[in-house]
Write a protein that holds these residues in place. Structure first.
Motif, PDB file in Angstrom:
ATOM      1  N   PHE A 220      -6.806  -5.842  -2.848  1.00 54.39           N
ATOM      2  CA  PHE A 220      -7.183  -7.046  -2.436  1.00 54.39           C
ATOM      3  C   PHE A 220      -6.404  -8.090  -3.141  1.00 54.39           C
ATOM      4  CE2 PHE A 220     -11.078  -4.725  -1.633  1.00 54.39           C
ATOM      5  CZ  PHE A 220     -11.568  -5.344  -0.701  1.00 54.39           C
ATOM      6  N   THR A 221      -5.026  -7.654  -3.240  1.00 54.10           N
ATOM      7  CA  THR A 221      -4.192  -8.365  -3.979  1.00 54.10           C
ATOM      8  C   THR A 221      -2.690  -7.533  -3.211  1.00 54.10           C
ATOM      9  OG1 THR A 221      -3.510  -7.147  -5.921  1.00 54.10           O
ATOM     10  CG2 THR A 221      -5.051  -8.812  -6.086  1.00 54.10           C
ATOM     11  N   TRP A 222      -1.531  -8.684  -3.048  1.00 56.90           N
ATOM     12  CA  TRP A 222      -0.418  -8.223  -2.509  1.00 56.90           C
ATOM     13  C   TRP A 222       0.451  -7.390  -3.726  1.00 56.90           C
ATOM     14  CZ3 TRP A 222       3.871  -9.331  -5.180  1.00 56.90           C
ATOM     15  CH2 TRP A 222       4.143 -10.752  -5.934  1.00 56.90           C
ATOM     16  N   GLN A 223       0.059  -7.932  -4.995  1.00 58.08           N
ATOM     17  CA  GLN A 223       0.707  -7.144  -5.955  1.00 58.08           C
ATOM     18  C   GLN A 223       0.301  -5.536  -6.147  1.00 58.08           C
ATOM     19  OE1 GLN A 223      -0.807 -10.144  -6.122  1.00 58.08           O
ATOM     20  NE2 GLN A 223       0.191 -11.472  -7.634  1.00 58.08           N
ATOM     21  N   TRP A 245       2.573   0.800   2.619  1.00 61.63           N
ATOM     22  CA  TRP A 245       2.067  -0.046   1.414  1.00 61.63           C
ATOM     23  C   TRP A 245       2.982  -1.381   1.422  1.00 61.63           C
ATOM     24  CZ3 TRP A 245       1.621   4.466  -2.537  1.00 61.63           C
ATOM     25  CH2 TRP A 245       0.619   5.291  -1.893  1.00 61.63           C
ATOM     26  N   ALA A 246       4.433  -1.284   1.555  1.00 60.30           N
ATOM     27  CA  ALA A 246       5.121  -2.458   1.671  1.00 60.30           C
ATOM     28  C   ALA A 246       4.857  -3.283   2.628  1.00 60.30           C
ATOM     29  CB  ALA A 246       6.608  -2.081   1.616  1.00 60.30           C
ATOM     30  N   ASP A 247       4.438  -2.885   3.842  1.00 60.68           N
ATOM     31  CA  ASP A 247       3.931  -3.787   4.922  1.00 60.68           C
ATOM     32  C   ASP A 247       2.550  -4.401   4.698  1.00 60.68           C
ATOM     33  OD1 ASP A 247       5.970  -3.600   6.754  1.00 60.68           O
ATOM     34  OD2 ASP A 247       5.345  -1.689   7.601  1.00 60.68           O
ATOM     35  N   GLN A 248       1.722  -4.005   4.022  1.00 60.22           N
ATOM     36  CA  GLN A 248       0.649  -4.240   3.792  1.00 60.22           C
ATOM     37  C   GLN A 248       0.884  -5.465   2.545  1.00 60.22           C
ATOM     38  OE1 GLN A 248      -1.759  -3.450   5.951  1.00 60.22           O
ATOM     39  NE2 GLN A 248      -3.270  -3.028   4.514  1.00 60.22           N
ATOM     40  N   ALA A 249       1.689  -5.134   1.631  1.00 61.22           N
ATOM     41  CA  ALA A 249       1.936  -6.459   0.718  1.00 61.22           C
ATOM     42  C   ALA A 249       2.313  -7.487   1.369  1.00 61.22           C
ATOM     43  CB  ALA A 249       3.046  -6.102  -0.105  1.00 61.22           C
ATOM     44  N   ILE A 250       3.097  -7.442   2.334  1.00 59.34           N
ATOM     45  CA  ILE A 250       3.573  -8.734   3.346  1.00 59.34           C
ATOM     46  C   ILE A 250       2.418  -9.044   4.202  1.00 59.34           C
ATOM     47  CG2 ILE A 250       5.285  -9.414   4.877  1.00 59.34           C
ATOM     48  CD1 ILE A 250       7.241  -7.336   3.752  1.00 59.34           C
ATOM     49  N   ASN A 251       1.852  -8.314   4.921  1.00 54.15           N
ATOM     50  CA  ASN A 251       1.095  -8.674   5.990  1.00 54.15           C
ATOM     51  C   ASN A 251      -0.510  -8.335   5.915  1.00 54.15           C
ATOM     52  OD1 ASN A 251       3.619  -9.309   7.697  1.00 54.15           O
ATOM     53  ND2 ASN A 251       3.878  -7.339   7.919  1.00 54.15           N
ATOM     54  N   ILE A 256      -4.299 -11.667   1.854  1.00 52.03           N
ATOM     55  CA  ILE A 256      -3.958 -10.559   0.894  1.00 52.03           C
ATOM     56  C   ILE A 256      -2.514 -10.482   1.021  1.00 52.03           C
ATOM     57  CG2 ILE A 256      -3.951  -8.366  -0.050  1.00 52.03           C
ATOM     58  CD1 ILE A 256      -6.836  -8.533   1.382  1.00 52.03           C
ATOM     59  N   GLY A 257      -1.886 -10.364   1.960  1.00 52.31           N
ATOM     60  CA  GLY A 257      -0.415 -10.016   2.072  1.00 52.31           C
ATOM     61  C   GLY A 257       0.271 -11.395   2.121  1.00 52.31           C
ATOM     62  N   VAL A 258       1.534 -11.389   1.403  1.00 51.61           N
ATOM     63  CA  VAL A 258       2.450 -12.587   1.183  1.00 51.61           C
ATOM     64  C   VAL A 258       3.716 -12.106   1.156  1.00 51.61           C
ATOM     65  CG1 VAL A 258       3.041 -14.310  -0.685  1.00 51.61           C
ATOM     66  CG2 VAL A 258       0.604 -13.532  -0.584  1.00 51.61           C
TER      67      VAL A 258
END
Length: 286
Positions: A220-223, A245-251, A256-258
């Protein structure tokens, strides 16, 4: 009146007998270990993987104070399989210690001397030999010593080479050559050491842990997503999933994604490792 008295007498006697049987069934009081063979335990980690050996430790010096140096291997610890004269086993290995059964526990699946062994606890037995020892991992962990050893319960048997070692008064288990994904367990006693290598697929173990964590609060965090992808980058593995996973961190939805320098750079690095250089360059320009 006589019948009532007789009934009470019989009831009282029966109660006393039952109480005596109950107390007898509870067994004797707790006393020190036989022969002064103290309990011991040692644990070594390989990342998340714990390896624990529980054993009882005999002494080179006998219970009555006499030295048994030079009389351990091939005498006190016989070579080969032995009829111990008790229990159900017609032939028994050495219990790799004293008193109760020696056990070894693995928190995760491992390899022992290159052979697979499932996570769990095993009775640890050994067959001594001047040139080549056999280390046995047996599923029976409740029987006393090796008196009830049954080869049908063996999960794994491996051959290892004993080596000369500095004098060790008390039988001692330990670990050496401690790496992230492997270690060498050993038994040392008197002037001998019996090593056996334990290893694991450390990256797959961490990937499994990461996947589990991403389904929890870390997801539940981009980190959380970015660090998961970064683990794959650092180890150059699991790159297709790392890209997800990298896409999730953004989108990832719900804020959540940043999209920031860290998340974009992480995705670009994954794409570079996948040889998708044009896409990686476009993201870095952004």
């Amino acid at each position: 009146m006589k019948t009532s008295f007789r009934f009470k007498t019989i009831f009282l006697c029966t109660s006393i007998i039952c109480l005596s049987c109950t107390l007898w069934a509870q067994g004797p009081v707790t006393t020190p270990p036989g022969g002064g063979n103290q309990k011991a335990s040692v644990t070594q980690y390989m990342g998340l993987v714990a390896v624990t050996i529980d054993y009882n430790s005999p002494d080179v010096t006998g219970p009555n104070g006499q030295s048994r140096e030079g009389q351990i291997w091939g005498q006190l610890v016989p070579y080969g399989m032995t009829n111990l004269g008790f229990g159900t086993a017609k032939e028994s290995p050495w219990r790799a210690g004293a008193n109760e059964i020696t056990t070894i526990s693995f928190s995760h699946d491992v390899m022992v001397e290159g052979q697979p062994l499932a996570a769990g606890t095993y009775g640890l037995h050994m067959i001594a030999d001047p040139e080549e020892w056999t280390v046995i991992f047996n599923r029976n962990i409740t029987a006393w010593g090796s008196f009830f050893y049954n080869p049908d319960d063996d999960a794994l048997k491996v051959k290892v080479t004993p080596v000369e070692n500095q004098f060790t008064e008390w039988l001692t288990f330990g670990f050496e050559d401690r790496q992230l994904g492997s270690t060498t367990a050993y038994l040392a006693w008197e002037n001998l050491k019996i090593p056996f290598k334990v290893s694991c697929d450390i990256n797959e173990i961490y990937l499994s842990k990461i996947r589990q964590e991403l389904e929890s609060s870390q997801g539940f965090t981009w980190q959380g997503w970015q660090s998961a992808a970064n683990f794959c980058i650092q180890n150059n593995l699991n790159l297709e999933e790392a890209l997800t996973w990298a896409d999730q961190a953004i989108n990832a939805p719900f804020g959540i994604g940043v999209e920031n320098f860290v998340t974009l750079d992480t995705k670009a690095q994954v794409l570079t490792l996948l040889n998708r250089n044009d896409e990686a360059e476009a993201i870095m320009k952004k």
